[in-house]
Design a protein around this motif. Structure first.
Motif, mmCIF file in Angstrom:
data_model
loop_
_atom_site.group_PDB
_atom_site.id
_atom_site.type_symbol
_atom_site.label_atom_id
_atom_site.label_comp_id
_atom_site.label_asym_id
_atom_site.label_seq_id
_atom_site.Cartn_x
_atom_site.Cartn_y
_atom_site.Cartn_z
ATOM 1 N N HIS A 90 0.797 -1.225 0.000
ATOM 2 C CA HIS A 90 0.000 0.000 0.000
ATOM 3 C C HIS A 90 0.832 1.279 0.000
ATOM 4 O O HIS A 90 0.393 2.291 -0.558
ATOM 5 N N LEU A 91 2.000 1.255 0.634
ATOM 6 C CA LEU A 91 2.745 2.502 0.841
ATOM 7 C C LEU A 91 4.091 2.572 0.130
ATOM 8 O O LEU A 91 4.516 3.656 -0.268
ATOM 9 N N ILE A 92 4.776 1.460 -0.010
ATOM 10 C CA ILE A 92 6.130 1.507 -0.563
ATOM 11 C C ILE A 92 6.136 1.241 -2.057
ATOM 12 O O ILE A 92 6.792 1.949 -2.816
ATOM 13 N N ALA A 93 5.396 0.249 -2.509
ATOM 14 C CA ALA A 93 5.409 -0.132 -3.923
ATOM 15 C C ALA A 93 4.342 0.633 -4.706
ATOM 16 O O ALA A 93 3.630 0.070 -5.516
ATOM 17 N N VAL A 94 4.247 1.931 -4.467
ATOM 18 C CA VAL A 94 3.266 2.762 -5.159
ATOM 19 C C VAL A 94 3.949 3.409 -6.355
ATOM 20 O O VAL A 94 4.988 4.055 -6.209
ATOM 21 N N PRO A 95 3.390 3.250 -7.559
ATOM 22 C CA PRO A 95 4.003 3.903 -8.711
ATOM 23 C C PRO A 95 3.789 5.415 -8.631
ATOM 24 O O PRO A 95 2.687 5.895 -8.378
ATOM 25 N N ALA A 96 4.841 6.148 -8.808
ATOM 26 C CA ALA A 96 4.757 7.605 -8.757
ATOM 27 C C ALA A 96 5.706 8.189 -9.799
ATOM 28 O O ALA A 96 6.632 7.523 -10.262
ATOM 29 N N ARG A 97 5.453 9.441 -10.124
ATOM 30 C CA ARG A 97 6.287 10.135 -11.106
ATOM 31 C C ARG A 97 6.800 11.410 -10.452
ATOM 32 O O ARG A 97 6.046 12.160 -9.830
ATOM 33 N N LEU A 98 8.091 11.656 -10.600
ATOM 34 C CA LEU A 98 8.705 12.855 -10.047
ATOM 35 C C LEU A 98 8.819 13.899 -11.151
ATOM 36 O O LEU A 98 9.409 13.636 -12.202
ATOM 37 N N ALA A 99 8.257 15.068 -10.919
ATOM 38 C CA ALA A 99 8.296 16.144 -11.915
ATOM 39 C C ALA A 99 9.010 17.347 -11.321
ATOM 40 O O ALA A 99 8.923 17.617 -10.123
ATOM 41 N N THR A 100 9.716 18.062 -12.179
ATOM 42 C CA THR A 100 10.432 19.262 -11.764
ATOM 43 C C THR A 100 9.820 20.463 -12.478
ATOM 44 O O THR A 100 9.647 20.456 -13.695
ATOM 45 N N SER A 101 9.493 21.473 -11.699
ATOM 46 C CA SER A 101 8.939 22.691 -12.261
ATOM 47 C C SER A 101 9.390 23.862 -11.401
ATOM 48 O O SER A 101 9.137 23.875 -10.187
ATOM 49 N N ALA A 102 10.054 24.807 -12.004
ATOM 50 C CA ALA A 102 10.534 26.003 -11.300
ATOM 51 C C ALA A 102 11.356 25.623 -10.073
ATOM 52 O O ALA A 102 11.168 26.139 -8.983
ATOM 53 N N ARG A 103 12.269 24.703 -10.266
ATOM 54 C CA ARG A 103 13.161 24.220 -9.209
ATOM 55 C C ARG A 103 12.406 23.620 -8.027
ATOM 56 O O ARG A 103 12.885 23.626 -6.896
ATOM 57 N N THR A 104 11.220 23.105 -8.272
ATOM 58 C CA THR A 104 10.421 22.456 -7.248
ATOM 59 C C THR A 104 10.143 21.027 -7.666
ATOM 60 O O THR A 104 9.706 20.776 -8.784
ATOM 61 N N LEU A 105 10.415 20.106 -6.778
ATOM 62 C CA LEU A 105 10.144 18.698 -7.051
ATOM 63 C C LEU A 105 8.732 18.363 -6.584
ATOM 64 O O LEU A 105 8.339 18.688 -5.454
ATOM 65 N N THR A 106 7.972 17.696 -7.456
ATOM 66 C CA THR A 106 6.603 17.318 -7.126
ATOM 67 C C THR A 106 6.395 15.858 -7.452
ATOM 68 O O THR A 106 6.708 15.409 -8.555
ATOM 69 N N TRP A 107 5.877 15.109 -6.489
ATOM 70 C CA TRP A 107 5.530 13.695 -6.711
ATOM 71 C C TRP A 107 4.093 13.631 -7.208
ATOM 72 O O TRP A 107 3.191 14.176 -6.591
ATOM 73 N N HIS A 108 3.864 12.911 -8.290
ATOM 74 C CA HIS A 108 2.520 12.674 -8.807
ATOM 75 C C HIS A 108 2.171 11.220 -8.517
ATOM 76 O O HIS A 108 2.742 10.309 -9.120
#
Length: 112
Positions: A90-108
């Motif tokens: 439920h918590l560790i094997a979650v597929p996510a995408r890391l995006a960078t925008s304006a020097r900010t890292l965002t997990w999707h």
């Protein structure tokens, strides 16, 4: 209002009183659950034939088990009591995408 009580018979040959014997029994039950949880995960790969390899594997298995339990405790009350396989799923094997925008890292993360 009716409240249901559950009673269990306790037979022991120790010199402990009823309260101490029951507390000892409950501690034993908790450690049995930890052993079962470890045997379903990392300890399923033991023994290797080398003592040092087994010692290292046991150390890493214990460390990862404790960290996974801590993560489950921080996540929710459901994950506090869940087995480590459920916490991993439920918590560790979650597929996510890391995006960078304006020097900010965002997990999707997925919606569910």
């Amino acid at each position: 209002m009716f409240t249901a009580h559950r009673f269990h018979a306790v037979f022991t040959d120790t010199a402990l009183g009823l309260v101490e014997a029951e507390a000892t029994h409950r501690r034993h039950a908790i450690i049995e659950q930890v052993f079962a949880d470890l045997e379903d995960s990392a300890l399923a790969h033991l023994p290797s034939g080398k003592f040092t390899a087994n010692a290292a594997w046991l150390t890493l298995a214990t460390l990862s088990h404790n960290l996974t339990r801590a993560l489950g405790t921080l996540a929710s009350t459901f994950h506090t009591r869940a087995r480590t396989g459920t916490v991993r799923r439920h918590l560790i094997a979650v597929p996510a995408r890391l995006a960078t925008s304006a020097r900010t890292l965002t997990w999707h993360f997925p919606d569910r």
